[in-house]
Write a protein that holds these residues in place. Structure first.
Motif, PDB file in Angstrom:
ATOM      1  N   GLY A 188       1.705  -9.091  10.841  1.00  0.00           N
ATOM      2  CA  GLY A 188       2.875  -8.617  11.503  1.00  0.00           C
ATOM      3  C   GLY A 188       2.367  -7.920  12.852  1.00  0.00           C
ATOM      4  N   ILE A 189       1.513  -7.273  12.911  1.00  0.00           N
ATOM      5  CA  ILE A 189       1.070  -6.472  14.068  1.00  0.00           C
ATOM      6  C   ILE A 189       0.065  -6.796  14.701  1.00  0.00           C
ATOM      7  CG2 ILE A 189       0.842  -4.045  14.869  1.00  0.00           C
ATOM      8  CD1 ILE A 189       2.557  -3.043  12.686  1.00  0.00           C
ATOM      9  N   TYR A 230       8.334  -1.925   9.344  1.00  0.00           N
ATOM     10  CA  TYR A 230       6.945  -2.232   9.410  1.00  0.00           C
ATOM     11  C   TYR A 230       6.208  -0.831   8.496  1.00  0.00           C
ATOM     12  CZ  TYR A 230       6.308  -6.535  11.654  1.00  0.00           C
ATOM     13  OH  TYR A 230       6.151  -7.867  12.038  1.00  0.00           O
ATOM     14  N   LEU A 231       6.568   0.230   9.048  1.00  0.00           N
ATOM     15  CA  LEU A 231       6.264   1.414   8.442  1.00  0.00           C
ATOM     16  C   LEU A 231       6.544   1.638   7.286  1.00  0.00           C
ATOM     17  CD1 LEU A 231       5.057   4.338   9.084  1.00  0.00           C
ATOM     18  CD2 LEU A 231       7.195   5.402   9.693  1.00  0.00           C
ATOM     19  N   SER A 232       7.610   1.307   6.771  1.00  0.00           N
ATOM     20  CA  SER A 232       8.252   1.425   5.256  1.00  0.00           C
ATOM     21  C   SER A 232       7.235   0.580   4.300  1.00  0.00           C
ATOM     22  CB  SER A 232       9.339   0.832   5.000  1.00  0.00           C
ATOM     23  OG  SER A 232       9.631  -0.601   5.163  1.00  0.00           O
ATOM     24  N   SER A 233       6.416  -0.551   4.888  1.00  0.00           N
ATOM     25  CA  SER A 233       5.765  -1.378   4.024  1.00  0.00           C
ATOM     26  C   SER A 233       4.377  -0.487   3.868  1.00  0.00           C
ATOM     27  CB  SER A 233       5.094  -2.436   4.727  1.00  0.00           C
ATOM     28  OG  SER A 233       4.505  -2.194   5.866  1.00  0.00           O
ATOM     29  N   CYS A 234       4.166   0.788   4.368  1.00  0.00           N
ATOM     30  CA  CYS A 234       3.063   1.596   4.174  1.00  0.00           C
ATOM     31  C   CYS A 234       3.267   2.958   3.303  1.00  0.00           C
ATOM     32  CB  CYS A 234       2.196   1.868   5.775  1.00  0.00           C
ATOM     33  SG  CYS A 234       1.876   0.218   6.451  1.00  0.00           S
ATOM     34  N   THR A 235       4.507   3.188   3.250  1.00  0.00           N
ATOM     35  CA  THR A 235       4.825   4.574   2.649  1.00  0.00           C
ATOM     36  C   THR A 235       4.814   4.479   0.966  1.00  0.00           C
ATOM     37  OG1 THR A 235       7.161   4.049   2.888  1.00  0.00           O
ATOM     38  CG2 THR A 235       6.010   5.133   4.543  1.00  0.00           C
ATOM     39  N   ASN A 236       5.232   3.620   0.607  1.00  0.00           N
ATOM     40  CA  ASN A 236       5.396   3.603  -0.896  1.00  0.00           C
ATOM     41  C   ASN A 236       4.115   3.585  -1.574  1.00  0.00           C
ATOM     42  OD1 ASN A 236       8.318   3.561  -0.659  1.00  0.00           O
ATOM     43  ND2 ASN A 236       8.252   1.203  -0.786  1.00  0.00           N
TER      44      ASN A 236
END
Length: 320
Positions: free
Chosen positions: A32-33, A257-263
């Motif tokens: 994605g990035i 995109y950030l939310s995919s790394c926090t959980n």
């Protein structure tokens, strides 16, 4: 890598969920990035901007995002079963079930995102070769594409919104009722004491659930708001990146995109043993350098000792 070592005191099923979530998060960052940045900024004339390549990359990026979200849902359901459904816990919360769930969720998310391969058309031609990817205008007009787009938005993130709220609300309700029952069973002399480890663990579980739910909802909120605005106004194209809606859309993309790394980080960092292993991993390079220096000095001392010893022996024998 810390989870793979299996020294965090986490069950095999939970470890498999967390490892799969972390893998999906890394794939989100990769497809994605990183690949998009390499293609559009650093290597604009590379093979990454060929229509077939960027279409495949788009399918994998969408699939990685969906896997990240739905694996979070499956792990949330697994925690719900562990806490609230003791009869189902022994049968469902196992490594075999976790492997089956992870494989099924990943495969379904890949298959359902294959139509995104046909979403794009070449942006231009370079020396007679199609180049770049632009969204086809009919993607937002033809009934089939519109239905697919709405189904995609429902499956991620609208339905995950509701499922996370539902599972976490039921889990919190169960914990609160269990705490009330436990408090009522305690003796009056110990009722006001705050040293109950079980109550502390349940309180931490409630805080964790609220943090995970809140971060997911807040980080996806801008993207959902922009999506609803575009659908209500029926306007999906804007003249420049300076337009307020485009700025909001790009900011929303950054946040989800950030939310995919926090959980995964939130779930893992709440485990004390995981934090200990993480500290060891961070200290390991320095420990390795220190041990290497210590071994080198020791090796020099050992190598020099026989030479001194031999010279002493020779002089001693000559004197005799």
């Amino acid at each position: 890598m810390i989870l793979i070592r299996g020294k965090c005191g986490i069950t095999k099923g939970a470890s498999l969920y967390l490892i799969s979530m972390a893998t999906a998060d890394l794939l989100v960052i990769l497809f994605g990035i990183i690949l998009n940045a390499l293609a559009s900024i650093y290597f604009p004339l590379s093979f990454l901007l060929q229509p077939a390549v960027c279409s495949v990359n788009a399918v994998l990026a969408y699939a990685a995002i969906d896997c990240s979200v739905w694996l979070t849902i499956t792990f949330t359901f697994d925690r719900f079963v562990v806490i609230c459904c003791h009869n189902l816990k022994a049968r469902y919360c196992s490594a075999r079930t976790a492997a089956a769930v992870v494989s099924t969720v990943s495969l379904l998310n890949i298959l359902r995102n294959i139509p995104f391969y046909f979403k794009y058309q070449p942006h231009d031609t370079l020396d007679g070769v199609p180049w770049g990817c632009n969204t086809r205008p009919e993607f937002f007009r033809l009934p089939g594409w519109v239905a697919f787009f709405w189904i995609h938005q429902l499956l991620n993130p609208l339905i995950p919104y509701l499922l996370i709220l539902l599972f976490n609300a039921l889990t919190v309700r169960h914990i609160v009722l269990a705490n009330r029952a436990r408090r009522g069973l305690r003796t009056p002399s110990n009722r006001d004491q705050r040293g109950d480890a079980e109550m502390v663990n349940r309180r931490k579980s409630i805080i964790l659930l609220f943090v995970v739910s809140g971060s997911f909802i807040l980080l996806w909120m801008p993207k959902i708001s922009v999506f609803l605005l575009m659908e209500i106004t029926n306007n999906h194209f804007y003249p420049s990146y300076d337009h307020p809606v485009m700025i909001a859309d790009i900011s929303g993309t950054l946040l989800f995109y950030l939310s995919s790394c926090t959980n995964t980080a939130l779930y893992a960092l709440t485990q004390s043993k995981f934090r200990e292993e993480l500290k060891r991993a961070l200290k390991y390079p320095f420990t390795l350098i220190r041990e290497s220096l210590h071994f080198s000095n020791k090796h020099k001392w050992i190598c020099s000792f026989p030479v001194v010893h031999r010279s002493v022996d020779i002089s001693w024998s000559q004197s005799i």
